[in-house]
Design a protein around this motif. Structure first.
Motif, PDB file in Angstrom:
ATOM      1  N   ILE A  71       0.808  -1.221   0.000  1.00  0.00           N
ATOM      2  CA  ILE A  71       0.000   0.000   0.000  1.00  0.00           C
ATOM      3  C   ILE A  71       0.846   1.279   0.000  1.00  0.00           C
ATOM      4  CG2 ILE A  71      -0.337   0.202   2.483  1.00  0.00           C
ATOM      5  CD1 ILE A  71      -3.386   0.738   1.675  1.00  0.00           C
ATOM      6  N   ASP A  72       2.083   1.197   0.502  1.00  0.00           N
ATOM      7  CA  ASP A  72       2.952   2.382   0.527  1.00  0.00           C
ATOM      8  C   ASP A  72       3.758   2.562  -0.769  1.00  0.00           C
ATOM      9  OD1 ASP A  72       4.839   0.380   0.714  1.00  0.00           O
ATOM     10  OD2 ASP A  72       5.716   1.086   2.591  1.00  0.00           O
ATOM     11  N   GLY A  73       3.496   1.698  -1.754  1.00  0.00           N
ATOM     12  CA  GLY A  73       4.181   1.797  -3.036  1.00  0.00           C
ATOM     13  C   GLY A  73       5.420   0.930  -3.166  1.00  0.00           C
ATOM     14  N   GLU A  74       5.844   0.294  -2.077  1.00  0.00           N
ATOM     15  CA  GLU A  74       7.006  -0.596  -2.096  1.00  0.00           C
ATOM     16  C   GLU A  74       6.717  -1.793  -3.012  1.00  0.00           C
ATOM     17  OE1 GLU A  74      10.787  -2.116  -0.961  1.00  0.00           O
ATOM     18  OE2 GLU A  74       9.908  -0.200  -0.378  1.00  0.00           O
ATOM     19  N   GLU A  75       7.612  -2.015  -3.990  1.00  0.00           N
ATOM     20  CA  GLU A  75       7.439  -3.145  -4.892  1.00  0.00           C
ATOM     21  C   GLU A  75       8.151  -4.370  -4.357  1.00  0.00           C
ATOM     22  OE1 GLU A  75       8.416  -2.022  -8.916  1.00  0.00           O
ATOM     23  OE2 GLU A  75       6.379  -1.261  -9.180  1.00  0.00           O
ATOM     24  N   THR A  76       7.639  -5.529  -4.722  1.00  0.00           N
ATOM     25  CA  THR A  76       8.198  -6.783  -4.250  1.00  0.00           C
ATOM     26  C   THR A  76       7.874  -7.888  -5.248  1.00  0.00           C
ATOM     27  OG1 THR A  76       8.399  -8.174  -2.294  1.00  0.00           O
ATOM     28  CG2 THR A  76       6.181  -7.492  -2.889  1.00  0.00           C
ATOM     29  N   LYS A  77       8.526  -9.018  -5.080  1.00  0.00           N
ATOM     30  CA  LYS A  77       8.294 -10.154  -5.976  1.00  0.00           C
ATOM     31  C   LYS A  77       7.381 -11.169  -5.283  1.00  0.00           C
ATOM     32  CE  LYS A  77      11.740 -12.950  -6.868  1.00  0.00           C
ATOM     33  NZ  LYS A  77      12.974 -13.525  -7.426  1.00  0.00           N
ATOM     34  N   ILE A  78       6.382 -11.630  -6.029  1.00  0.00           N
ATOM     35  CA  ILE A  78       5.486 -12.682  -5.549  1.00  0.00           C
ATOM     36  C   ILE A  78       5.719 -13.899  -6.425  1.00  0.00           C
ATOM     37  CG2 ILE A  78       3.087 -13.368  -5.198  1.00  0.00           C
ATOM     38  CD1 ILE A  78       2.457 -10.396  -4.753  1.00  0.00           C
ATOM     39  N   THR A  79       5.889 -15.047  -5.782  1.00  0.00           N
ATOM     40  CA  THR A  79       6.207 -16.277  -6.494  1.00  0.00           C
ATOM     41  C   THR A  79       5.136 -17.324  -6.231  1.00  0.00           C
ATOM     42  OG1 THR A  79       8.550 -15.795  -6.111  1.00  0.00           O
ATOM     43  CG2 THR A  79       7.999 -18.012  -6.878  1.00  0.00           C
ATOM     44  N   PHE A  80       4.607 -17.897  -7.297  1.00  0.00           N
ATOM     45  CA  PHE A  80       3.681 -19.025  -7.220  1.00  0.00           C
ATOM     46  C   PHE A  80       4.476 -20.249  -7.659  1.00  0.00           C
ATOM     47  CE2 PHE A  80       1.181 -15.262  -8.099  1.00  0.00           C
ATOM     48  CZ  PHE A  80       0.091 -15.385  -7.251  1.00  0.00           C
ATOM     49  N   TYR A  81       4.438 -21.323  -6.857  1.00  0.00           N
ATOM     50  CA  TYR A  81       5.253 -22.492  -7.183  1.00  0.00           C
ATOM     51  C   TYR A  81       4.714 -23.745  -6.496  1.00  0.00           C
ATOM     52  CZ  TYR A  81       7.352 -21.928  -2.524  1.00  0.00           C
ATOM     53  OH  TYR A  81       7.552 -21.839  -1.173  1.00  0.00           O
ATOM     54  N   ARG A  82       5.280 -24.881  -6.879  1.00  0.00           N
ATOM     55  CA  ARG A  82       5.012 -26.142  -6.196  1.00  0.00           C
ATOM     56  C   ARG A  82       6.325 -26.593  -5.575  1.00  0.00           C
ATOM     57  NH1 ARG A  82       0.067 -29.336  -8.743  1.00  0.00           N
ATOM     58  NH2 ARG A  82       0.523 -30.571  -6.916  1.00  0.00           N
ATOM     59  N   SER A  83       6.235 -27.133  -4.359  1.00  0.00           N
ATOM     60  CA  SER A  83       7.442 -27.563  -3.655  1.00  0.00           C
ATOM     61  C   SER A  83       8.127 -28.690  -4.427  1.00  0.00           C
ATOM     62  CB  SER A  83       7.111 -28.007  -2.229  1.00  0.00           C
ATOM     63  OG  SER A  83       6.274 -29.141  -2.250  1.00  0.00           O
ATOM     64  N   GLY A  84       9.427 -28.824  -4.212  1.00  0.00           N
ATOM     65  CA  GLY A  84      10.232 -29.769  -4.969  1.00  0.00           C
ATOM     66  C   GLY A  84       9.846 -31.226  -4.839  1.00  0.00           C
ATOM     67  N   LYS A  85       9.762 -31.727  -3.634  1.00  0.00           N
ATOM     68  CA  LYS A  85       9.554 -33.169  -3.458  1.00  0.00           C
ATOM     69  C   LYS A  85       8.086 -33.579  -3.562  1.00  0.00           C
ATOM     70  CE  LYS A  85      13.723 -34.024  -0.876  1.00  0.00           C
ATOM     71  NZ  LYS A  85      14.344 -34.619   0.272  1.00  0.00           N
ATOM     72  N   ARG A  86       7.239 -33.015  -2.715  1.00  0.00           N
ATOM     73  CA  ARG A  86       5.834 -33.439  -2.677  1.00  0.00           C
ATOM     74  C   ARG A  86       4.953 -32.692  -3.663  1.00  0.00           C
ATOM     75  NH1 ARG A  86       4.204 -33.454   3.557  1.00  0.00           N
ATOM     76  NH2 ARG A  86       3.468 -31.458   2.793  1.00  0.00           N
ATOM     77  N   GLY A  87       5.427 -31.564  -4.147  1.00  0.00           N
ATOM     78  CA  GLY A  87       4.628 -30.801  -5.099  1.00  0.00           C
ATOM     79  C   GLY A  87       3.518 -29.989  -4.455  1.00  0.00           C
ATOM     80  N   ASP A  88       3.690 -29.621  -3.177  1.00  0.00           N
ATOM     81  CA  ASP A  88       2.683 -28.802  -2.499  1.00  0.00           C
ATOM     82  C   ASP A  88       2.546 -27.461  -3.207  1.00  0.00           C
ATOM     83  OD1 ASP A  88       2.428 -30.812  -0.599  1.00  0.00           O
ATOM     84  OD2 ASP A  88       3.826 -29.868   0.794  1.00  0.00           O
ATOM     85  N   LYS A  89       1.322 -26.947  -3.297  1.00  0.00           N
ATOM     86  CA  LYS A  89       1.043 -25.661  -3.942  1.00  0.00           C
ATOM     87  C   LYS A  89       1.366 -24.549  -2.956  1.00  0.00           C
ATOM     88  CE  LYS A  89      -2.583 -28.034  -6.391  1.00  0.00           C
ATOM     89  NZ  LYS A  89      -4.003 -28.319  -6.482  1.00  0.00           N
ATOM     90  N   ARG A  90       2.236 -23.609  -3.389  1.00  0.00           N
ATOM     91  CA  ARG A  90       2.717 -22.580  -2.476  1.00  0.00           C
ATOM     92  C   ARG A  90       2.754 -21.206  -3.136  1.00  0.00           C
ATOM     93  NH1 ARG A  90       6.653 -25.989   0.541  1.00  0.00           N
ATOM     94  NH2 ARG A  90       5.283 -27.251   1.830  1.00  0.00           N
TER      95      ARG A  90
END
Length: 128
Positions: free
Chosen positions: A64-83
């Motif tokens: 909300i203050d304008g600070e930019e950041t990176k958002i990552t959508f991924y699946r974990s390496g071993k079990r493939g959990d959605k994260r």
């Protein structure tokens, strides 16, 4: 569509957030990506790290203050959990807060930017 995450101490400490149903729907409806797509599920061998990995989907986010950041959508390496991973979240939120994500999507699957709002439950204040 907006996604909601109720933060726990573990989520903040380990920077690991399981992608709940609202996150999964948000990813699909606003960005046209599905955690069950081949893009996320297939593993490949990364010779630089010497391990098997999966693709990640990155989107620029903004607090909300304008600070930019990176958002990552991924699946974990071993079990493939959605994260999902949201950089700098610990600087803006505490355990018990709710994070709401919305995008600049004007129609199905055309989002390019995510807006991050942190909501503190009413009646809770930081201890001084």
């Amino acid at each position: 569509m907006a996604a909601k995450i109720k933060l726990t101490k573990t989520m903040l400490d380990k920077s690991i957030i399981d992608a709940n149903k609202t996150i999964q729907s948000f990813l699909y409806e606003d960005f046209g990506m599905d955690y069950n797509d081949k893009f996320f599920t297939e593993q490949y061998y990364n010779y630089e790290t010497d391990k098997f990995e999966r693709n990640r989907f990155y989107v620029m986010g903004e607090y909300i203050d304008g600070e930019e950041t990176k958002i990552t959508f991924y699946r974990s390496g071993k079990r493939g959990d959605k994260r999902i991973s949201i950089q700098k979240l610990k600087q803006y939120a505490d355990a018990g807060d709710e994070v709401r994500l919305s995008s600049d999507s004007e129609s199905d699957a055309d989002g390019t930017h995510i807006f991050i709002q942190v909501h503190r439950p009413i009646g809770e204040t930081d201890a001084a």
